[in-house]
Design an enzyme around this catalytic site. Structure first.
Site, mmCIF file in Angstrom:
data_model
loop_
_atom_site.group_PDB
_atom_site.id
_atom_site.type_symbol
_atom_site.label_atom_id
_atom_site.label_comp_id
_atom_site.label_asym_id
_atom_site.label_seq_id
_atom_site.Cartn_x
_atom_site.Cartn_y
_atom_site.Cartn_z
ATOM 1 N N ARG A 1 67.635 19.813 63.566
ATOM 2 C CA ARG A 1 66.175 20.381 63.369
ATOM 3 C C ARG A 1 66.133 21.462 64.248
ATOM 4 N NH1 ARG A 1 62.474 18.652 59.230
ATOM 5 N NH2 ARG A 1 61.043 20.133 60.286
ATOM 6 N N LYS B 1 70.031 25.116 50.602
ATOM 7 C CA LYS B 1 69.213 25.237 49.371
ATOM 8 C C LYS B 1 69.897 26.424 48.636
ATOM 9 C CE LYS B 1 65.147 23.373 51.591
ATOM 10 N NZ LYS B 1 63.610 23.935 51.913
ATOM 11 N N PHE C 1 51.877 24.951 46.466
ATOM 12 C CA PHE C 1 53.126 25.509 46.115
ATOM 13 C C PHE C 1 54.080 24.454 45.772
ATOM 14 C CE2 PHE C 1 52.709 24.073 50.793
ATOM 15 C CZ PHE C 1 53.711 23.168 51.001
ATOM 16 N N ASN D 1 63.761 28.859 53.000
ATOM 17 C CA ASN D 1 64.091 28.465 54.552
ATOM 18 C C ASN D 1 65.476 28.084 54.497
ATOM 19 O OD1 ASN D 1 63.460 25.943 53.751
ATOM 20 N ND2 ASN D 1 61.721 25.868 55.246
ATOM 21 N N THR E 1 59.934 25.158 60.165
ATOM 22 C CA THR E 1 59.514 25.040 58.675
ATOM 23 C C THR E 1 59.424 26.728 58.180
ATOM 24 O OG1 THR E 1 58.884 22.785 58.618
ATOM 25 C CG2 THR E 1 58.323 24.173 56.802
ATOM 26 N N ARG F 1 67.023 29.175 60.001
ATOM 27 C CA ARG F 1 65.706 29.571 59.155
ATOM 28 C C ARG F 1 65.322 30.939 59.769
ATOM 29 N NH1 ARG F 1 62.661 23.657 58.596
ATOM 30 N NH2 ARG F 1 63.734 23.080 56.772
ATOM 31 N N HIS G 1 67.549 22.354 54.364
ATOM 32 C CA HIS G 1 66.677 21.233 54.677
ATOM 33 C C HIS G 1 67.279 20.256 55.625
ATOM 34 C CE1 HIS G 1 64.393 17.615 53.858
ATOM 35 N NE2 HIS G 1 65.393 16.884 53.987
HETATM 36 N N1 UDP Z 1 57.002 24.487 52.305
HETATM 37 C C1 UDP Z 1 56.365 25.872 51.928
HETATM 38 N N2 UDP Z 1 55.171 26.002 52.277
HETATM 39 C C2 UDP Z 1 54.608 25.276 53.537
HETATM 40 C C3 UDP Z 1 55.288 24.136 53.960
HETATM 41 C C4 UDP Z 1 56.604 23.845 53.411
HETATM 42 O O1 UDP Z 1 57.037 26.533 50.865
HETATM 43 O O2 UDP Z 1 53.628 25.520 53.512
HETATM 44 C C5 UDP Z 1 58.404 24.359 51.826
HETATM 45 C C6 UDP Z 1 59.680 24.789 52.836
HETATM 46 O O3 UDP Z 1 60.507 25.069 51.562
HETATM 47 C C7 UDP Z 1 59.828 23.325 53.415
HETATM 48 C C8 UDP Z 1 59.573 22.123 52.333
HETATM 49 O O4 UDP Z 1 58.438 22.758 51.559
HETATM 50 O O5 UDP Z 1 61.195 23.339 54.001
HETATM 51 C C9 UDP Z 1 59.234 20.924 53.051
HETATM 52 O O6 UDP Z 1 58.199 21.020 53.787
HETATM 53 P P1 UDP Z 1 58.353 20.243 54.987
HETATM 54 O O7 UDP Z 1 56.762 20.162 55.597
HETATM 55 O O8 UDP Z 1 58.559 18.968 54.823
HETATM 56 O O9 UDP Z 1 59.017 20.961 56.060
HETATM 57 P P2 UDP Z 1 60.583 20.778 56.488
HETATM 58 O O10 UDP Z 1 60.900 19.283 56.972
HETATM 59 O O11 UDP Z 1 61.502 21.322 55.593
HETATM 60 O O12 UDP Z 1 60.852 21.554 57.825
HETATM 61 MG MG MG Z 2 60.380 17.759 55.797
#
Ligand code: UDP
Ligand code: MG
Length: 166
Positions: free
Chosen positions: A91, A10, A58, A122, A97, A108, A125
């Site tokens: 992952r 990112k 957000f 973070n 996350t 992360r 992705h």
């Molecule tokens: N995100 C955020 N706040 C939250 C949850 C998610 O800013 O409470 C952002 C974060 O950058 C995250 C992205 O949204 O990587 C996608 O969220 P997801 O739940 O898909 O998590 P990921 O698969 O990236 O772990």
């Molecule tokens: Mg996701």
């Protein structure tokens, strides 16, 4: 079981010069990189990528974040990794996350932060399951940008002018 997974470095990862570091960490997995490119992210692409979050408070900031508006870096690096248990391995290296909850040694956990606006910056992705990976890889890459045959392809009649080297 062999799997494909979409990884995005990112804009915060690029701005913090973490590309080499992240690729080195991911190389621990012994997975194969089967596609890689830099992408200038349109609002449409960012919204489609994160469409499962479009009702979240957000969401608008998340779209701006992925487009690089907060980091003066209007690009992301997109890669596809392929191999045994690719999603789980990536992952795990990425961490949770929420960067505050992520293992401190994960990518992360090491480099992420939560902004005062509440966005989790973070750094990377990682697709979270096989169906998400397929949807995302098809969204970010065309078949001929990937060096292995991951999904069925179809011949398509297309009439458009292609740019070539002058
Ligand atoms: N995100 C955020 N706040 C939250 C949850 C998610 O800013 O409470 C952002 C974060 O950058 C995250 C992205 O949204 O990587 C996608 O969220 P997801 O739940 O898909 O998590 P990921 O698969 O990236 O772990
Ligand atoms: Mg996701």
């Amino acid at each position: 079981m062999n799997q494909a997974v979409l990884i995005l470095i990112k804009p915060d990862g690029l701005k913090k010069s973490l590309t080499g570091n992240i690729l080195t960490r991911l190389s621990e997995t012994k997975l194969e990189i089967v596609a890689a490119k830099m992408v200038r992210v349109s609002a449409a692409l960012a919204k489609e990528h994160y469409k499962h979050l479009n009702d979240k408070p957000f969401f608008n900031d998340l779209i701006k974040y992925l487009q690089g508006e907060f980091h003066d870096r209007r690009k992301v690096m997109a890669l596809v990794y392929w191999g045994k248990d690719a999603i789980g391995k990536c992952r795990e290296l990425a961490g949770a996350t929420n960067p505050e909850e992520a293992e401190s040694t994960s990518i992360r956990g090491s480099y992420g932060r939560i902004t005062t606006g509440g966005v989790y910056e973070n750094v990377i992705h990682v697709s979270s399951n096989e169906s998400e990976a397929e949807r995302e890889i098809k969204l970010w890459f065309a078949p001929d940008e990937i060096i292995v045959d991951l999904y069925p392809v179809a011949e398509k009649e297309e009439q458009r002018r292609l740019k070539g080297w002058a």
